[in-house]
Every structure is written in structure tokens, then in C-alpha cells.
Design an enzyme around this catalytic site. Structure first.
Site, PDB file in Angstrom:
ATOM      1  N   CYS A 231       0.844  -1.196   0.000  1.00  0.00           N
ATOM      2  CA  CYS A 231       0.000   0.000   0.000  1.00  0.00           C
ATOM      3  C   CYS A 231       0.880   1.246   0.000  1.00  0.00           C
ATOM      4  O   CYS A 231       1.725   1.418   0.885  1.00  0.00           O
ATOM      5  CB  CYS A 231      -0.934  -0.002   1.210  1.00  0.00           C
ATOM      6  SG  CYS A 231      -1.798   1.566   1.450  1.00  0.00           S
TER       7      CYS A 231
ATOM      8  N   CYS B 191       0.599   3.291   3.302  1.00  0.00           N
ATOM      9  CA  CYS B 191       1.252   2.580   4.406  1.00  0.00           C
ATOM     10  C   CYS B 191       2.763   2.741   4.291  1.00  0.00           C
ATOM     11  O   CYS B 191       3.452   2.964   5.294  1.00  0.00           O
ATOM     12  CB  CYS B 191       0.896   1.096   4.403  1.00  0.00           C
ATOM     13  SG  CYS B 191      -0.746   0.724   5.068  1.00  0.00           S
TER      14      CYS B 191
ATOM     15  N   ASP C  75       0.718  16.846  -0.492  1.00  0.00           N
ATOM     16  CA  ASP C  75       0.266  16.143  -1.693  1.00  0.00           C
ATOM     17  C   ASP C  75       1.244  16.430  -2.833  1.00  0.00           C
ATOM     18  O   ASP C  75       1.678  17.564  -3.036  1.00  0.00           O
ATOM     19  CB  ASP C  75      -1.154  16.589  -2.086  1.00  0.00           C
ATOM     20  CG  ASP C  75      -1.797  15.619  -3.070  1.00  0.00           C
ATOM     21  OD1 ASP C  75      -2.756  14.933  -2.684  1.00  0.00           O
ATOM     22  OD2 ASP C  75      -1.323  15.541  -4.228  1.00  0.00           O
TER      23      ASP C  75
ATOM     24  N   HIS D 285      -4.188   0.736   8.324  1.00  0.00           N
ATOM     25  CA  HIS D 285      -4.684   0.591   6.943  1.00  0.00           C
ATOM     26  C   HIS D 285      -6.192   0.358   6.967  1.00  0.00           C
ATOM     27  O   HIS D 285      -6.662  -0.709   7.363  1.00  0.00           O
ATOM     28  CB  HIS D 285      -3.998  -0.560   6.214  1.00  0.00           C
ATOM     29  CG  HIS D 285      -4.499  -0.682   4.800  1.00  0.00           C
ATOM     30  ND1 HIS D 285      -3.972   0.073   3.770  1.00  0.00           N
ATOM     31  CD2 HIS D 285      -5.518  -1.395   4.269  1.00  0.00           C
ATOM     32  CE1 HIS D 285      -4.638  -0.207   2.660  1.00  0.00           C
ATOM     33  NE2 HIS D 285      -5.585  -1.089   2.929  1.00  0.00           N
TER      34      HIS D 285
ATOM     35  N   ASN E 207     -12.246  11.112  -0.865  1.00  0.00           N
ATOM     36  CA  ASN E 207     -12.822  10.491  -2.054  1.00  0.00           C
ATOM     37  C   ASN E 207     -12.975   8.998  -1.787  1.00  0.00           C
ATOM     38  O   ASN E 207     -12.097   8.380  -1.192  1.00  0.00           O
ATOM     39  CB  ASN E 207     -11.910  10.733  -3.257  1.00  0.00           C
ATOM     40  CG  ASN E 207     -11.771  12.215  -3.580  1.00  0.00           C
ATOM     41  OD1 ASN E 207     -12.729  12.969  -3.462  1.00  0.00           O
ATOM     42  ND2 ASN E 207     -10.584  12.632  -3.981  1.00  0.00           N
TER      43      ASN E 207
ATOM     44  N   GLY F 192     -13.636   9.211  -7.153  1.00  0.00           N
ATOM     45  CA  GLY F 192     -12.322   9.670  -7.601  1.00  0.00           C
ATOM     46  C   GLY F 192     -11.170   9.221  -6.724  1.00  0.00           C
ATOM     47  O   GLY F 192     -10.092   9.826  -6.750  1.00  0.00           O
TER      48      GLY F 192
ATOM     49  N   THR G  83      -8.004   7.300  -5.774  1.00  0.00           N
ATOM     50  CA  THR G  83      -6.934   6.634  -6.529  1.00  0.00           C
ATOM     51  C   THR G  83      -6.001   5.819  -5.647  1.00  0.00           C
ATOM     52  O   THR G  83      -5.275   4.971  -6.153  1.00  0.00           O
ATOM     53  CB  THR G  83      -6.100   7.655  -7.333  1.00  0.00           C
ATOM     54  OG1 THR G  83      -5.503   8.585  -6.428  1.00  0.00           O
ATOM     55  CG2 THR G  83      -6.958   8.390  -8.345  1.00  0.00           C
TER      56      THR G  83
ATOM     57  N   HIS H 139      -7.841   8.449   3.358  1.00  0.00           N
ATOM     58  CA  HIS H 139      -7.078   9.690   3.485  1.00  0.00           C
ATOM     59  C   HIS H 139      -7.999  10.875   3.309  1.00  0.00           C
ATOM     60  O   HIS H 139      -9.034  10.796   2.632  1.00  0.00           O
ATOM     61  CB  HIS H 139      -5.932   9.744   2.473  1.00  0.00           C
ATOM     62  CG  HIS H 139      -6.356   9.549   1.046  1.00  0.00           C
ATOM     63  ND1 HIS H 139      -6.616   8.309   0.515  1.00  0.00           N
ATOM     64  CD2 HIS H 139      -6.582  10.442   0.047  1.00  0.00           C
ATOM     65  CE1 HIS H 139      -6.970   8.449  -0.757  1.00  0.00           C
ATOM     66  NE2 HIS H 139      -6.967   9.724  -1.062  1.00  0.00           N
TER      67      HIS H 139
HETATM   68  P1  AMP Z   1      -7.281  10.361  -4.099  1.00  0.00           P
HETATM   69  O1  AMP Z   1      -7.191  10.610  -5.579  1.00  0.00           O
HETATM   70  O2  AMP Z   1      -8.385  11.038  -3.409  1.00  0.00           O
HETATM   71  O3  AMP Z   1      -7.212   8.872  -3.786  1.00  0.00           O
HETATM   72  O4  AMP Z   1      -5.984  11.043  -3.476  1.00  0.00           O
HETATM   73  C1  AMP Z   1      -4.708  10.506  -3.594  1.00  0.00           C
HETATM   74  C2  AMP Z   1      -3.759  11.665  -3.518  1.00  0.00           C
HETATM   75  O5  AMP Z   1      -2.464  11.170  -3.258  1.00  0.00           O
HETATM   76  C3  AMP Z   1      -3.675  12.498  -4.803  1.00  0.00           C
HETATM   77  O6  AMP Z   1      -4.041  13.845  -4.516  1.00  0.00           O
HETATM   78  C4  AMP Z   1      -2.213  12.367  -5.215  1.00  0.00           C
HETATM   79  O7  AMP Z   1      -1.698  13.554  -5.762  1.00  0.00           O
HETATM   80  C5  AMP Z   1      -1.543  11.996  -3.898  1.00  0.00           C
HETATM   81  N1  AMP Z   1      -0.325  11.238  -4.030  1.00  0.00           N
HETATM   82  C6  AMP Z   1      -0.102  10.142  -4.785  1.00  0.00           C
HETATM   83  N2  AMP Z   1       1.141   9.688  -4.611  1.00  0.00           N
HETATM   84  C7  AMP Z   1       1.742  10.529  -3.731  1.00  0.00           C
HETATM   85  C8  AMP Z   1       3.040  10.596  -3.147  1.00  0.00           C
HETATM   86  N3  AMP Z   1       3.998   9.702  -3.441  1.00  0.00           N
HETATM   87  N4  AMP Z   1       3.294  11.601  -2.284  1.00  0.00           N
HETATM   88  C9  AMP Z   1       2.345  12.518  -2.000  1.00  0.00           C
HETATM   89  N5  AMP Z   1       1.101  12.495  -2.491  1.00  0.00           N
HETATM   90  C10 AMP Z   1       0.797  11.522  -3.352  1.00  0.00           C
HETATM   91 ZN    ZN Z   2      -2.394   1.323   3.617  1.00  0.00          ZN
END
Ligand code: AMP
Ligand code: ZN
Length: 113
Positions: A4, A7, A30, A46, A86, A92, A94, A99
Site C-alpha cells: 500500500c 502505508c 500532496d 490501513h 474520495n 475519484g 486513486t 485519506h
Molecule cells: P485520491 O485521488 O483522493 O485517492 O488522493 C490521492 C492523492 O495522493 C492524490 O491527490 C495524489 O496527488 C496523492 N499522491 C499520490 N502519490 C503521492 C506521493 N507519493 N506523495 C504525496 N502524495 C501523493
Molecule cells: Zn495502507
């Protein structure tokens, strides 16, 4: 969960820029900010998403919101801010680790897209 992303970030295995850290919560910048201030605030535990919050793990969510209040105060977000989580494909999401996006330092439109 070793596979993850969040994590691994919370464990320090993947570098991040920290805003807050304690035994239950980690907050970091972010990588693709959507506002002049954009932190991702996560429980260290987690939990896949807000859809998986239940009485066995909801304490972690309370700890996250306590951290959010501290970060917002530290960052001087006195005019306001937004907290977003999200969930799933339509929401949305990802990264499948619960979080909360903490967004501030600009006027945030409503409704969101
Ligand atoms: P979500 O799309 O709501 O699941 O948010 C995931 C967030 O994680 C997005 O805003 C990404 O820009 C952010 N993200 C993804 N990988 C990283 C990373 N390595 N460091 C910091 N933020 C990240
Ligand atoms: Zn996790």
C-alpha cells in the site's frame, strides 16, 4: 500492508514532506497539490476508504480530525479550509488507504466537480 502506497509513506519507506506525525496519524504534502496548501492526512492503520469505517476502527478517524485541527491552526488557515475524502471509482479515489485532503489558502468553489 506492504504493497500500500500510503502505508509505505507512513512507514518512511517512500519519502514525503511531513506536516504532522504521531502514533496514529501522518500528514504530508500532496505531490500534485490542488490548492496553495494541500496536505494528505491519513491514519497509520490501513483502512481502505471511508466505506470501511466501522466501530472497530472509527477511533482512527477521530484522531485524524484532531490532527487536521492542529495542522489548520499551525498553517494559519484562519479564513477556512476544506476536508475531502474520495471514495471508490465514482468518488475519484486513486489510493485505497483512507485519506483526507486538507485544502486551503484559496477560495474553494462549491459544489465540487
Ligand atoms: P485520491 O485521488 O483522493 O485517492 O488522493 C490521492 C492523492 O495522493 C492524490 O491527490 C495524489 O496527488 C496523492 N499522491 C499520490 N502519490 C503521492 C506521493 N507519493 N506523495 C504525496 N502524495 C501523493
Ligand atoms: Zn495502507
Amino acid at each position: 500492508m506492504s504493497d500500500c502506497l500510503f502505508c509505505r509513506i507512513a512507514a518512511g519507506e517512500i519519502p514525503s514532506t511531513p506536516y504532522y506525525s504521531d502514533e496514529n496519524v501522518y500528514a504530508f504534502a500532496d505531490i500534485d497539490p490542488k490548492a496553495p496548501f494541500h496536505a494528505v492526512v491519513i491514519p497509520r492503520a490501513h483502512i481502505p476508504s471511508a466505506a470501511a469505517v466501522d466501530p472497530t476502527n472509527s477511533e482512527a478517524v477521530a484522531r485524524v480530525f484532531e490532527a487536521i485541527a492542529k495542522i489548520a491552526a499551525e498553517q494559519g488557515l484562519d479564513k477556512g479550509f476544506r476536508v475531502v475524502t474520495n471514495v471508490g471509482e465514482d468518488g475519484g479515489q486513486t489510493v485505497p488507504h483512507l485519506h483526507f485532503h486538507l485544502l486551503g489558502r484559496r477560495l474553494l468553489a462549491w459544489p465540487p466537480g
